[in-house]
Design a protein around this motif. Sequence first.
Motif, PDB file in Angstrom:
ATOM      1  N   ARG A   1      -0.894  -0.193  -7.388  1.00 44.13           N
ATOM      2  CA  ARG A   1      -1.938  -0.742  -8.263  1.00 44.13           C
ATOM      3  C   ARG A   1      -2.201   0.179  -9.458  1.00 44.13           C
ATOM      4  O   ARG A   1      -2.838  -0.240 -10.428  1.00 44.13           O
TER       5      ARG A   1
ATOM      6  N   THR B   1     -11.360   1.685   1.736  1.00 44.92           N
ATOM      7  CA  THR B   1     -11.053   0.387   1.132  1.00 44.92           C
ATOM      8  C   THR B   1     -12.190  -0.105   0.252  1.00 44.92           C
ATOM      9  O   THR B   1     -11.966  -0.643  -0.835  1.00 44.92           O
ATOM     10  N   PHE B   2     -13.445   0.084   0.701  1.00 43.35           N
ATOM     11  CA  PHE B   2     -14.584  -0.421  -0.059  1.00 43.35           C
ATOM     12  C   PHE B   2     -15.229   0.646  -0.948  1.00 43.35           C
ATOM     13  O   PHE B   2     -15.748   0.341  -2.017  1.00 43.35           O
TER      14      PHE B   2
ATOM     15  N   TYR C   1      -6.499  -0.633  -3.375  1.00 43.57           N
ATOM     16  CA  TYR C   1      -6.234  -2.051  -3.107  1.00 43.57           C
ATOM     17  C   TYR C   1      -7.178  -2.959  -3.901  1.00 43.57           C
ATOM     18  O   TYR C   1      -6.805  -4.026  -4.370  1.00 43.57           O
ATOM     19  N   ARG C   2      -8.432  -2.481  -4.085  1.00 49.96           N
ATOM     20  CA  ARG C   2      -9.442  -3.352  -4.682  1.00 49.96           C
ATOM     21  C   ARG C   2      -9.698  -3.072  -6.163  1.00 49.96           C
ATOM     22  O   ARG C   2     -10.627  -3.647  -6.744  1.00 49.96           O
TER      23      ARG C   2
END
Length: 487
Positions: A99, A51-52, A70-71
């Motif tokens: 995305r 995620t990061f 997601y980011r």
Amino acid sequence: MTRLGADLAMAVAAGDVLALSGDLGAGKSTLARALIRALAGDPDLDVPSPTFTLVQDYQARLPVLHADLYRIGSPDELDELGLDEAAGRGVVLVEWPERAEGNLPGNPIVVVIEASGEGRRITFDGPAATLARFQRTLAIRAFLQDAGQGEAQRSFMFGDASTRAYETITQPHQPTRILMDAPKRPDGPVIRDGKPYSQIAHLAESVTPFVAVGQALYERGMAAPAILAQDLDEGLLLIEHLGSGNFLHVGEPVAERYHLAAQVLAAFHAQSFPDTLPVGGDTYRVPSYDREALHIETELLIDWYLPSVTGKPASDAMRADYHAAWSAVFDQLDTGEKHLVIRDYHSPNLIWRPEQDGLNRIGVIDFQDALIGPSAYDVASLAMDARVDIAPALEASTKAAYVAARQAQGAFDVEGFERAYAVMAAQRNAKILGIFVRLNERDGKPVYLKHLPRIRSYFARALGHPALQPVRRFVEDNGILASTDAQ
């Protein structure tokens, strides 16, 4: 979800891009983590969510890139993640693919995970060939379920040069089993008399021969794996695991093991073997190693090996001379002993089982292409092992072990055996020279070229017998063994 991820790991291939779509908590990361661990063969591998970090790279049976979009701020950022490069060399798993706004590489397989009652419903959409692979792996899980192995762990074992693949099946407090995944092999192009090569050479196109011949071998005292569950139509077998003992020792032949394997053949050849076997409520007729099959295999040398070392195809006259030479040689087999020919009785297909007694220390695992033909063939396959250097002294002592065991059983035609051995050794090695070049040039598998010097040496050895004089003259006249190995 964990089991599904592991099952998908058995089906993915280099170039696959899986777009994992679903709400928060749907199980995307669980699925991806299980797939990565299965590909790596490590159930405890640390697979954190990207995620990061956005992407995580893993070296496994196939390289894997795990991405979480997601980011990302916009699809323009995808270029920096290396998804295209990763897809070119392995598997890409993408969470939150929405995305990317349709900018994922290749032709992604969309995996949609949705809540459904107390469980989840997973749907797949993508290229038909990929979906067929996924359907196959799910069918295998259903097959295991029916066989009482629904909770079992599947681990990739190996695939061979055909469409077959093998997995180890493990479940707590139960012995390890082997899954044989062998879908029916489609016919190749017609090459002669309305038949493809596979029909002329009598190559098994389903698992039926494996089941029929394996049971017959087992009944005659040979350590062939028991069939624990079968689906002949789907080409799925669950079989006994005979062990993991390498027939070689640190890659080198062990004389005592080769001698014992020869004695196993002698004990087997002392028993009668029918050409019709029961299987699945029906019968299977074992094909004959007829002239068509013998000739089509030797032609691999002139079709593939000869052009690779001379730089030009064989002329029609050369082909006619080659065929005539082999015909004269094969005439000498007509009155020789016939039995079941296992066909690839050598180190890759033999299991060393030191915990067993006597002849049971040799396990036999590959016999689906068996034929009724000269019994000397399998002795030649063993004593001139295509995958390991067998010195002339070990070849001679292996043959001697076989002959001594046959003589101990009663009258045995040693001269006839030696003649048939030389003919079949030459025939087999001519075939293998062609196959290994074909694997490189047609199938893009250059690793087999390293075996060519060994096979050339075996071929030359076999041609030294007087029975091979017509073929030896052809080889000498055309400089076949004087040429440089294929590159």
